[in-house]
Design an enzyme around this catalytic site. Structure first.
Site, PDB file in Angstrom:
ATOM      1  N   ASP A  30      35.198  40.977  47.437  1.00 16.84           N
ATOM      2  CA  ASP A  30      36.019  39.640  46.748  1.00 16.84           C
ATOM      3  C   ASP A  30      35.557  38.268  47.259  1.00 16.84           C
ATOM      4  O   ASP A  30      35.320  38.440  48.268  1.00 16.84           O
ATOM      5  CB  ASP A  30      37.526  39.965  46.707  1.00 16.84           C
ATOM      6  CG  ASP A  30      38.199  39.036  45.439  1.00 16.84           C
ATOM      7  OD1 ASP A  30      38.466  40.128  44.659  1.00 16.84           O
ATOM      8  OD2 ASP A  30      38.223  38.070  45.478  1.00 16.84           O
ATOM      9  N   LEU A 153      42.732  51.424  32.124  1.00 13.08           N
ATOM     10  CA  LEU A 153      43.971  51.861  32.847  1.00 13.08           C
ATOM     11  C   LEU A 153      45.237  50.560  32.409  1.00 13.08           C
ATOM     12  O   LEU A 153      44.898  49.375  32.060  1.00 13.08           O
ATOM     13  CB  LEU A 153      43.794  51.495  34.291  1.00 13.08           C
ATOM     14  CG  LEU A 153      43.313  50.204  34.989  1.00 13.08           C
ATOM     15  CD1 LEU A 153      44.276  49.302  35.153  1.00 13.08           C
ATOM     16  CD2 LEU A 153      42.752  50.617  36.411  1.00 13.08           C
ATOM     17  N   LEU A 253      54.978  51.405  19.235  1.00 13.67           N
ATOM     18  CA  LEU A 253      55.459  51.065  18.112  1.00 13.67           C
ATOM     19  C   LEU A 253      56.863  50.607  18.279  1.00 13.67           C
ATOM     20  O   LEU A 253      58.229  50.969  17.822  1.00 13.67           O
ATOM     21  CB  LEU A 253      55.959  52.449  16.932  1.00 13.67           C
ATOM     22  CG  LEU A 253      54.476  52.579  16.020  1.00 13.67           C
ATOM     23  CD1 LEU A 253      54.753  53.886  15.105  1.00 13.67           C
ATOM     24  CD2 LEU A 253      54.255  51.274  15.293  1.00 13.67           C
ATOM     25  N   HIS A 254      57.247  50.130  19.597  1.00 17.13           N
ATOM     26  CA  HIS A 254      58.494  49.508  20.121  1.00 17.13           C
ATOM     27  C   HIS A 254      58.343  47.916  19.885  1.00 17.13           C
ATOM     28  O   HIS A 254      57.670  47.028  20.323  1.00 17.13           O
ATOM     29  CB  HIS A 254      58.352  49.943  21.671  1.00 17.13           C
ATOM     30  CG  HIS A 254      58.581  51.197  21.707  1.00 17.13           C
ATOM     31  ND1 HIS A 254      59.483  52.128  21.522  1.00 17.13           N
ATOM     32  CD2 HIS A 254      57.473  52.170  22.226  1.00 17.13           C
ATOM     33  CE1 HIS A 254      59.084  53.188  21.746  1.00 17.13           C
ATOM     34  NE2 HIS A 254      57.898  53.118  22.252  1.00 17.13           N
ATOM     35  N   CYS A 263      45.530  41.174  29.153  1.00 25.89           N
ATOM     36  CA  CYS A 263      44.337  41.906  28.367  1.00 25.89           C
ATOM     37  C   CYS A 263      44.453  41.468  26.861  1.00 25.89           C
ATOM     38  O   CYS A 263      43.643  40.923  26.232  1.00 25.89           O
ATOM     39  CB  CYS A 263      44.217  43.421  28.442  1.00 25.89           C
ATOM     40  SG  CYS A 263      43.650  43.707  30.107  1.00 25.89           S
TER      41      CYS A 263
HETATM   42  P1  NAD Z   1      41.975  39.966  38.595  1.00 23.54           P
HETATM   43  O1  NAD Z   1      41.774  38.429  38.134  1.00 23.54           O
HETATM   44  O2  NAD Z   1      43.120  40.800  39.065  1.00 23.54           O
HETATM   45  O3  NAD Z   1      40.770  40.297  39.432  1.00 23.54           O
HETATM   46  C1  NAD Z   1      39.459  39.620  39.696  1.00 23.54           C
HETATM   47  C2  NAD Z   1      38.901  39.632  41.082  1.00 23.54           C
HETATM   48  O4  NAD Z   1      37.384  38.989  40.814  1.00 23.54           O
HETATM   49  C3  NAD Z   1      39.689  38.269  41.688  1.00 23.54           C
HETATM   50  O5  NAD Z   1      40.357  38.689  43.094  1.00 23.54           O
HETATM   51  C4  NAD Z   1      38.501  37.379  42.082  1.00 23.54           C
HETATM   52  O6  NAD Z   1      38.630  36.655  43.127  1.00 23.54           O
HETATM   53  C5  NAD Z   1      37.368  38.161  42.016  1.00 23.54           C
HETATM   54  N1  NAD Z   1      36.083  37.367  41.695  1.00 23.54           N
HETATM   55  C6  NAD Z   1      35.776  36.660  40.909  1.00 23.54           C
HETATM   56  N2  NAD Z   1      34.568  36.360  41.033  1.00 23.54           N
HETATM   57  C7  NAD Z   1      34.091  37.049  42.035  1.00 23.54           C
HETATM   58  C8  NAD Z   1      32.547  37.336  42.474  1.00 23.54           C
HETATM   59  N3  NAD Z   1      31.649  36.476  42.249  1.00 23.54           N
HETATM   60  N4  NAD Z   1      32.480  38.151  43.633  1.00 23.54           N
HETATM   61  C9  NAD Z   1      33.630  38.675  44.176  1.00 23.54           C
HETATM   62  N5  NAD Z   1      34.779  38.889  43.470  1.00 23.54           N
HETATM   63  C10 NAD Z   1      34.717  37.926  42.639  1.00 23.54           C
HETATM   64  O7  NAD Z   1      41.614  40.579  37.126  1.00 23.54           O
HETATM   65  P2  NAD Z   1      41.752  42.086  36.542  1.00 23.54           P
HETATM   66  O8  NAD Z   1      43.070  42.304  36.031  1.00 23.54           O
HETATM   67  O9  NAD Z   1      41.342  43.050  37.796  1.00 23.54           O
HETATM   68  O10 NAD Z   1      40.582  42.140  35.581  1.00 23.54           O
HETATM   69  C11 NAD Z   1      39.488  42.326  35.823  1.00 23.54           C
HETATM   70  C12 NAD Z   1      38.674  43.008  34.475  1.00 23.54           C
HETATM   71  O11 NAD Z   1      39.209  44.292  33.909  1.00 23.54           O
HETATM   72  C13 NAD Z   1      38.930  41.884  33.210  1.00 23.54           C
HETATM   73  O12 NAD Z   1      37.882  41.670  32.520  1.00 23.54           O
HETATM   74  C14 NAD Z   1      39.936  42.529  32.488  1.00 23.54           C
HETATM   75  O13 NAD Z   1      39.923  42.098  31.325  1.00 23.54           O
HETATM   76  C15 NAD Z   1      39.471  43.946  32.632  1.00 23.54           C
HETATM   77  N6  NAD Z   1      40.731  44.872  32.644  1.00 23.54           N
HETATM   78  C16 NAD Z   1      42.216  44.276  32.891  1.00 23.54           C
HETATM   79  C17 NAD Z   1      43.088  45.368  32.978  1.00 23.54           C
HETATM   80  C18 NAD Z   1      44.289  45.241  33.585  1.00 23.54           C
HETATM   81  O14 NAD Z   1      45.285  45.671  33.346  1.00 23.54           O
HETATM   82  N7  NAD Z   1      44.556  44.012  34.462  1.00 23.54           N
HETATM   83  C19 NAD Z   1      42.673  46.735  32.265  1.00 23.54           C
HETATM   84  C20 NAD Z   1      41.805  46.976  31.717  1.00 23.54           C
HETATM   85  C21 NAD Z   1      40.552  46.060  32.082  1.00 23.54           C
END
Ligand code: NAD
Length: 434
Positions: A30, A153, A253-254, A263
Site C-alpha cells: 500500500d 465479496l 428485496l428488503h 460499491c
Molecule cells: P479501499 O479504499 O479500502 O482500498 C484501496 C487501497 O489502495 C487504499 O489503502 C489505498 O491507499 C491503496 N492504493 C491506492 N493507490 C495505490 C498504489 N499506487 N499502490 C499501492 N496502494 C495503493 O478500497 P476497496 O474498498 O478495497 O476497493 C478496491 C476496489 O475493489 C474498488 O475498485 C472497489 O470498487 C472494488 N470492490 C470493493 C468491494 C468492497 O466491498 N469494498 C467489493 C468488491 C469490489
C-alpha cells in the site's frame, strides 16, 4: 506461488489474507505508510469480522507480509493483483482510474520474469487493455499477461464470500495466465464453486452488471414499499410473496433508506457513463439511481412527519451510521444524506454505531454527539431512528428505551420491529412500506 496485492483496503487485505490461507505466499502493498505500519504491528486498520485471526495466522505461518516497497515485491511475483480504489471521478460520474494506472506504471518498472497482472478493482470495460498498453509502453520487453478478476465479496461477510464464492470470474486470454490463476484458486474447486472464464471485456462488465442488477432490486422494492404505504399493503408480505418465485429470488428485496456503500452508488453511476461513452444507454439503471436518491430524501420527510411536521428543537437519536452492519465503512452511507438534513432543520442529533464512529465523525455535522451505549444515546430523545440493522439493535430492551426517551417516536428504517408490537408498547412507530 508468489502473489502481490497492490492496495491493502477492504478488498486487497481480505483477498490477500484469503490467498495466503489458500497456500500462496502473499505480499500486500500500500502507498499508505500508516496502514502498512499498523498491519506490520499486528493491527487491522478496518473492521471486518474474522479478519484479525486470519491475518495473524497467515503472518505467523510466513505466508503473508506487508510493505510499501512495491518494486521488490513485484520483482518476485508470479501474479500481481491491482486492488486499489476506483471512486467516482469528480464532475462526470466516471470511475476514476488514476490509482489503477499509477499502479500499472509502477508494476511495469519492476516486472522480472513472466508475471500475470490481474485487475481486481472494479474497472470500466477496456481498462485491462489500457493497463496492458501502459505496461507494454513502459517495458516493451517484459514478459507478462493482463487478466481481469473482479471481486464480489460483501463487506461484513467478506472472508466467507471470498472462500465460498458463488462464482469466480476470470477474464483471461492466454493459457499460461489461465493456468496460474486456476492454480491459485484451486482450493475453491474443492468446494465446487464455478469458475467462469471469459474475455477481458466480459469479465469487466459482469461486475458492473451484477452490482447494477442488485441495486435495481433494492430500488424496485423501495418503490413498491412506498406504494404499500399508500394502499395499506405490507411490503414484507409482498416481497416474501415475490421471493417465493424462484425466477425472482428473495435476496435484495428488503426495503430501507436506499442503498449506499463503497460499491453500488459509484458502480451504477459508472455503468451509466460507460454506456453513454459507447453510444448506448442504461435507462433502467438511470432510474435506479434517481429512485435511490429520492428514497433518502423520503426518509428525511418520514422522520419529519413522525415528529409532527418539524424537526426544529427536537432531539433525534440515530442508531447505526454505517451503510450496513458488520463494517466500519461509511462511504455513501444513507446516514450521510439523512443526518445533515435533520441538523439543518434544527434537530439535535445523538448517534451510536458499534464500529463506524471514527469513520463517521469527519463526514457528519460537527454538532452530532456520539455515545458508546445505546441507552445513553436514546436518553431524552424525542425520536429514535434505527438507521442500520446492527444485531445489537435487534434485541433492544424496548421498555427501557421508551422510559429513557422524552417522546415516543420510533422510526425503523430497516423494519427490524413489528409495527403492532411496537404500538402495543406505546411507541409511535413508523417503518418502511408497512
Ligand atoms: P479501499 O479504499 O479500502 O482500498 C484501496 C487501497 O489502495 C487504499 O489503502 C489505498 O491507499 C491503496 N492504493 C491506492 N493507490 C495505490 C498504489 N499506487 N499502490 C499501492 N496502494 C495503493 O478500497 P476497496 O474498498 O478495497 O476497493 C478496491 C476496489 O475493489 C474498488 O475498485 C472497489 O470498487 C472494488 N470492490 C470493493 C468491494 C468492497 O466491498 N469494498 C467489493 C468488491 C469490489
Amino acid at each position: 506461488m508468489n502473489v502481490v496485492m497492490i492496495g491493502s483496503g477492504y478488498v486487497g487485505l481480505v483477498s490477500g489474507a484469503c490467498f495466503a490461507e489458500f497456500g500462496a505466499c502473499v505480499t500486500c502493498v500500500d502507498v499508505d505508510q500508516t496502514k502498512i505500519e499498523r498491519l506490520k504491528a499486528g493491527e487491522i486498520p478496518i473492521y471486518e469480522p474474522g479478519l484479525d485471526d486470519l491475518v495473524a495466522r497467515n503472518v505467523r505461518n510466513d505466508r503473508l507480509g506487508f510493505t510499501t516497497d512495491l518494486g521488490t515485491a513485484v520483482a518476485a511475483a508470479d501474479l500481481v493483483f491491482i486492488a486499489v480504489g476506483t471512486p467516482t471521478r469528480r464532475g462526470d460520474g466516471y470511475a476514476d482510474l488514476q490509482y489503477v494506472y499509477a499502479a500499472a506504471r509502477e508494476i511495469a518498472g519492476s516486472l522480472n520474469g513472466y508475471t500475470v497482472i490481474v485487475d481486481k478493482s472494479t474497472v470500466p470495460v477496456g481498462t485491462a487493455r489500457q493497463v496492458e498498453r501502459i505496461v507494454r509502453e513502459t517495458r516493451p520487453e517484459a514478459d507478462f499477461d493482463v487478466a481481469s478478476n473482479p471481486e464480489f465479496l460483501r463487506e461484513g461477510a467478506a472472508i466467507n464470500d471470498f472462500m465460498r464464492p458463488d462464482r469466480v470470474v476470470l477474464g483471461v486470454e492466454s493459457e499460461r495466465a489461465e493456468r496460474l490463476l486456476r492454480e491459485l484458486y484451486r482450493p475453491i474447486n474443492l468446494i465446487e464453486a464455478p469458475i467462469l472464464v471469459t474475455n477481458l471485456e466480459s469479465a469487466e462488465l459482469v461486475k458492473y452488471a451484477s452490482n447494477a442488477f442488485l441495486a435495481t432490486k433494492i430500488s424496485f422494492i423501495n418503490e413498491i414499499a412506498n406504494l404499500c404505504e399508500q394502499v395499506g399493503a405490507d411490503v414484507h408480505a409482498v416481497s416474501r410473496g415475490m421471493g417465493m418465485d424462484k425466477r425472482i429470488g428473495s435476496k435484495f428485496l428488503h426495503p430501507g433508506p436506499g442503498y449506499g456503500g463503497s460499491c453500488f452508488p459509484k458502480d451504477t453511476t459508472a455503468l451509466i457513463r460507460i454506456a453513454q461513452e459507447h453510444g448506448t444507454s442504461c435507462r433502467i439503471v438511470e432510474s435506479v439511481v434517481e429512485v435511490n436518491a429520492a428514497q433518502k430524501a423520503r426518509m428525511v420527510k418520514k422522520i419529519r412527519s413522525a415528529l409532527g411536521g418539524s424537526e426544529a428543537g427536537k432531539t433525534i437519536a440515530i442508531l447505526g451510521l454505517t451503510f450496513k452492519p458488520e463494517t466500519d465503512d461509511m462511504r455513501d452511507s444513507p446516514s450521510i444524506a439523512i443526518i445533515p438534513n435533520l441538523v439543518d432543520k434544527g434537530a439535535s442529533v445523538r448517534a451510536h454505531d458499534p464500529q463506524g464512529e471514527e469513520e463517521a465523525r469527519p463526514l457528519l455535522p460537527e454538532s452530532v454527539s456520539y455515545y458508546h451505549d445505546v441507552y445513553d444515546t436514546v436518553t431524552g430523545a424525542d425520536a429514535v431512528v434505527l438507521m442500520t440493522e446492527w444485531n445489537e439493535y435487534r434485541g433492544l430492551n424496548l421498555d427501557r428505551v421508551l422510559e429513557l426517551m422524552k417522546g415516543e417516536v420510533f422510526v425503523d428504517l430497516r423494519n427490524v420491529y413489528e409495527p403492532g408490537a411496537m404500538e402495543g408498547k406505546g411507541f409511535a412507530y413508523a417503518g418502511v412500506g408497512r
